[in-house]
Motif scaffolding. Structure first.
Motif, PDB file in Angstrom:
ATOM      1  N   GLY A  69      -6.059 -19.342   5.584  1.00 28.02           N
ATOM      2  CA  GLY A  69      -4.746 -18.911   5.123  1.00 28.02           C
ATOM      3  C   GLY A  69      -4.806 -18.480   3.674  1.00 28.02           C
ATOM      4  N   PHE A  70      -3.893 -17.613   3.313  1.00 25.97           N
ATOM      5  CA  PHE A  70      -3.821 -17.111   1.943  1.00 25.97           C
ATOM      6  C   PHE A  70      -2.382 -17.217   1.475  1.00 25.97           C
ATOM      7  CE2 PHE A  70      -7.374 -14.981   3.978  1.00 25.97           C
ATOM      8  CZ  PHE A  70      -8.384 -15.155   3.047  1.00 25.97           C
ATOM      9  N   SER A  71      -2.210 -17.433   0.200  1.00 29.25           N
ATOM     10  CA  SER A  71      -0.859 -17.481  -0.360  1.00 29.25           C
ATOM     11  C   SER A  71      -0.272 -16.072  -0.363  1.00 29.25           C
ATOM     12  CB  SER A  71      -0.894 -18.038  -1.782  1.00 29.25           C
ATOM     13  OG  SER A  71      -1.481 -17.094  -2.663  1.00 29.25           O
ATOM     14  N   SER A  72       1.037 -16.001  -0.486  1.00 30.97           N
ATOM     15  CA  SER A  72       1.713 -14.710  -0.545  1.00 30.97           C
ATOM     16  C   SER A  72       1.187 -13.890  -1.723  1.00 30.97           C
ATOM     17  CB  SER A  72       3.217 -14.923  -0.666  1.00 30.97           C
ATOM     18  OG  SER A  72       3.883 -13.690  -0.659  1.00 30.97           O
ATOM     19  N   GLU A  73       0.949 -14.541  -2.840  1.00 32.70           N
ATOM     20  CA  GLU A  73       0.418 -13.856  -4.027  1.00 32.70           C
ATOM     21  C   GLU A  73      -0.976 -13.286  -3.748  1.00 32.70           C
ATOM     22  OE1 GLU A  73      -1.132 -14.881  -8.499  1.00 32.70           O
ATOM     23  OE2 GLU A  73       0.502 -16.090  -7.694  1.00 32.70           O
ATOM     24  N   GLU A  74      -1.809 -14.053  -3.051  1.00 35.04           N
ATOM     25  CA  GLU A  74      -3.151 -13.576  -2.720  1.00 35.04           C
ATOM     26  C   GLU A  74      -3.094 -12.374  -1.772  1.00 35.04           C
ATOM     27  OE1 GLU A  74      -5.645 -17.739  -3.185  1.00 35.04           O
ATOM     28  OE2 GLU A  74      -4.639 -17.313  -1.276  1.00 35.04           O
ATOM     29  N   LEU A  75      -2.199 -12.440  -0.790  1.00 38.05           N
ATOM     30  CA  LEU A  75      -2.038 -11.307   0.124  1.00 38.05           C
ATOM     31  C   LEU A  75      -1.522 -10.081  -0.622  1.00 38.05           C
ATOM     32  CD1 LEU A  75      -0.539 -13.157   3.216  1.00 38.05           C
ATOM     33  CD2 LEU A  75      -2.869 -12.246   2.988  1.00 38.05           C
ATOM     34  N   ASP A  76      -0.610 -10.298  -1.567  1.00 35.96           N
ATOM     35  CA  ASP A  76      -0.100  -9.186  -2.372  1.00 35.96           C
ATOM     36  C   ASP A  76      -1.203  -8.553  -3.218  1.00 35.96           C
ATOM     37  OD1 ASP A  76       2.496  -9.392  -1.429  1.00 35.96           O
ATOM     38  OD2 ASP A  76       3.212 -10.565  -3.145  1.00 35.96           O
ATOM     39  N   ARG A  77      -2.055  -9.386  -3.811  1.00 33.89           N
ATOM     40  CA  ARG A  77      -3.158  -8.853  -4.635  1.00 33.89           C
ATOM     41  C   ARG A  77      -4.128  -8.047  -3.776  1.00 33.89           C
ATOM     42  NH1 ARG A  77      -4.545 -11.140  -9.515  1.00 33.89           N
ATOM     43  NH2 ARG A  77      -5.803  -9.274  -9.678  1.00 33.89           N
ATOM     44  N   ALA A  78      -4.475  -8.571  -2.606  1.00 33.22           N
ATOM     45  CA  ALA A  78      -5.371  -7.840  -1.703  1.00 33.22           C
ATOM     46  C   ALA A  78      -4.694  -6.554  -1.235  1.00 33.22           C
ATOM     47  CB  ALA A  78      -5.766  -8.711  -0.515  1.00 33.22           C
ATOM     48  N   ALA A  79      -3.406  -6.624  -0.927  1.00 38.14           N
ATOM     49  CA  ALA A  79      -2.668  -5.426  -0.505  1.00 38.14           C
ATOM     50  C   ALA A  79      -2.636  -4.388  -1.619  1.00 38.14           C
ATOM     51  CB  ALA A  79      -1.251  -5.797  -0.083  1.00 38.14           C
ATOM     52  N   GLY A  80      -2.543  -4.829  -2.851  1.00 39.64           N
ATOM     53  CA  GLY A  80      -2.585  -3.895  -3.977  1.00 39.64           C
ATOM     54  C   GLY A  80      -3.908  -3.153  -4.031  1.00 39.64           C
ATOM     55  N   MET A  81      -4.980  -3.856  -3.759  1.00 42.45           N
ATOM     56  CA  MET A  81      -6.294  -3.220  -3.740  1.00 42.45           C
ATOM     57  C   MET A  81      -6.397  -2.234  -2.577  1.00 42.45           C
ATOM     58  SD  MET A  81      -8.604  -6.516  -4.758  1.00 42.45           S
ATOM     59  CE  MET A  81     -10.145  -5.602  -4.864  1.00 42.45           C
ATOM     60  N   VAL A  82      -5.872  -2.609  -1.425  1.00 44.80           N
ATOM     61  CA  VAL A  82      -5.889  -1.727  -0.256  1.00 44.80           C
ATOM     62  C   VAL A  82      -5.013  -0.499  -0.528  1.00 44.80           C
ATOM     63  CG1 VAL A  82      -5.177  -1.537   2.167  1.00 44.80           C
ATOM     64  CG2 VAL A  82      -6.500  -3.514   1.397  1.00 44.80           C
ATOM     65  N   ALA A  83      -3.844  -0.702  -1.132  1.00 45.70           N
ATOM     66  CA  ALA A  83      -2.962   0.423  -1.457  1.00 45.70           C
ATOM     67  C   ALA A  83      -3.663   1.399  -2.396  1.00 45.70           C
ATOM     68  CB  ALA A  83      -1.667  -0.082  -2.091  1.00 45.70           C
ATOM     69  N   LYS A  84      -4.393   0.880  -3.346  1.00 44.62           N
ATOM     70  CA  LYS A  84      -5.131   1.750  -4.270  1.00 44.62           C
ATOM     71  C   LYS A  84      -6.169   2.576  -3.505  1.00 44.62           C
ATOM     72  CE  LYS A  84      -7.911   1.771  -8.406  1.00 44.62           C
ATOM     73  NZ  LYS A  84      -8.739   1.043  -9.316  1.00 44.62           N
ATOM     74  N   ARG A  85      -6.835   1.957  -2.550  1.00 51.05           N
ATOM     75  CA  ARG A  85      -7.836   2.683  -1.749  1.00 51.05           C
ATOM     76  C   ARG A  85      -7.172   3.773  -0.897  1.00 51.05           C
ATOM     77  NH1 ARG A  85     -11.855  -2.195   0.168  1.00 51.05           N
ATOM     78  NH2 ARG A  85     -12.430  -2.846  -1.940  1.00 51.05           N
ATOM     79  N   ILE A  86      -6.004   3.461  -0.318  1.00 51.25           N
ATOM     80  CA  ILE A  86      -5.293   4.470   0.465  1.00 51.25           C
ATOM     81  C   ILE A  86      -4.919   5.645  -0.451  1.00 51.25           C
ATOM     82  CG2 ILE A  86      -3.156   4.989   1.731  1.00 51.25           C
ATOM     83  CD1 ILE A  86      -3.261   2.056   2.768  1.00 51.25           C
ATOM     84  N   ASP A  87      -4.418   5.330  -1.623  1.00 53.08           N
ATOM     85  CA  ASP A  87      -4.037   6.359  -2.583  1.00 53.08           C
ATOM     86  C   ASP A  87      -5.268   7.204  -2.982  1.00 53.08           C
ATOM     87  OD1 ASP A  87      -2.106   7.694  -4.189  1.00 53.08           O
ATOM     88  OD2 ASP A  87      -2.856   6.623  -5.942  1.00 53.08           O
ATOM     89  N   GLU A  88      -6.399   6.561  -3.144  1.00 49.74           N
ATOM     90  CA  GLU A  88      -7.619   7.299  -3.473  1.00 49.74           C
ATOM     91  C   GLU A  88      -7.997   8.230  -2.326  1.00 49.74           C
ATOM     92  OE1 GLU A  88     -10.328   4.113  -4.381  1.00 49.74           O
ATOM     93  OE2 GLU A  88      -9.535   3.897  -6.422  1.00 49.74           O
ATOM     94  N   HIS A  89      -7.873   7.764  -1.073  1.00 56.34           N
ATOM     95  CA  HIS A  89      -8.141   8.634   0.070  1.00 56.34           C
ATOM     96  C   HIS A  89      -7.155   9.800   0.095  1.00 56.34           C
ATOM     97  CE1 HIS A  89     -11.394   6.705   2.278  1.00 56.34           C
ATOM     98  NE2 HIS A  89     -10.844   5.531   2.018  1.00 56.34           N
ATOM     99  N   ALA A  90      -5.906   9.542  -0.280  1.00 55.45           N
ATOM    100  CA  ALA A  90      -4.903  10.602  -0.301  1.00 55.45           C
ATOM    101  C   ALA A  90      -5.281  11.674  -1.311  1.00 55.45           C
ATOM    102  CB  ALA A  90      -3.526  10.020  -0.639  1.00 55.45           C
ATOM    103  N   GLY A  91      -5.912  11.266  -2.394  1.00 56.30           N
ATOM    104  CA  GLY A  91      -6.338  12.230  -3.410  1.00 56.30           C
ATOM    105  C   GLY A  91      -7.429  13.150  -2.908  1.00 56.30           C
ATOM    106  N   PHE A  92      -8.182  12.698  -1.905  1.00 55.97           N
ATOM    107  CA  PHE A  92      -9.281  13.491  -1.354  1.00 55.97           C
ATOM    108  C   PHE A  92      -8.841  14.279  -0.130  1.00 55.97           C
ATOM    109  CE2 PHE A  92     -11.582   9.871  -3.350  1.00 55.97           C
ATOM    110  CZ  PHE A  92     -12.160  10.598  -4.372  1.00 55.97           C
TER     111      PHE A  92
END
Length: 93
Positions: A69-92
């Protein structure tokens, strides 16, 4: 940005980076995000959070004895990293 916790680092390294499905999803969602004009309406973060939750759920379903299990804050931090990767893919896209 604050240092990543060990749990967030483990989640990203072991569940997200090692999952072929999520790599395909990051690219697909990046293309969709680019096609939508890269909206800043919060949908990217919501989609990223859902992907992270799906990966954790898949892990826990496959290995219930190693359920984690992960805390809500931990899930948010991981989601932030995933969102950044999606945004990077969008740039390409």
């Amino acid at each position: 940005m604050a240092e990543l916790s060990d749990n967030v680092r483990w989640l990203v390294t072991n569940l997200i980076d090692q999952d072929q499905w999520i790599c395909v999803e990051l690219q697909r969602r990046g293309e969709e995000y680019a096609a939508a004009g890269r909206p800043r309406d919060g949908s990217l973060q919501r989609d990223a959070r859902l992907l992270v939750e799906d990966v954790v759920r898949q892990h826990n379903d496959m290995w219930p004895e190693a359920s984690i299990g992960f805390s809500s804050e931990e899930l948010d931090r991981a989601a932030g990293m995933v969102a950044k990767r999606i945004d990077e893919h969008a740039g390409f896209a």
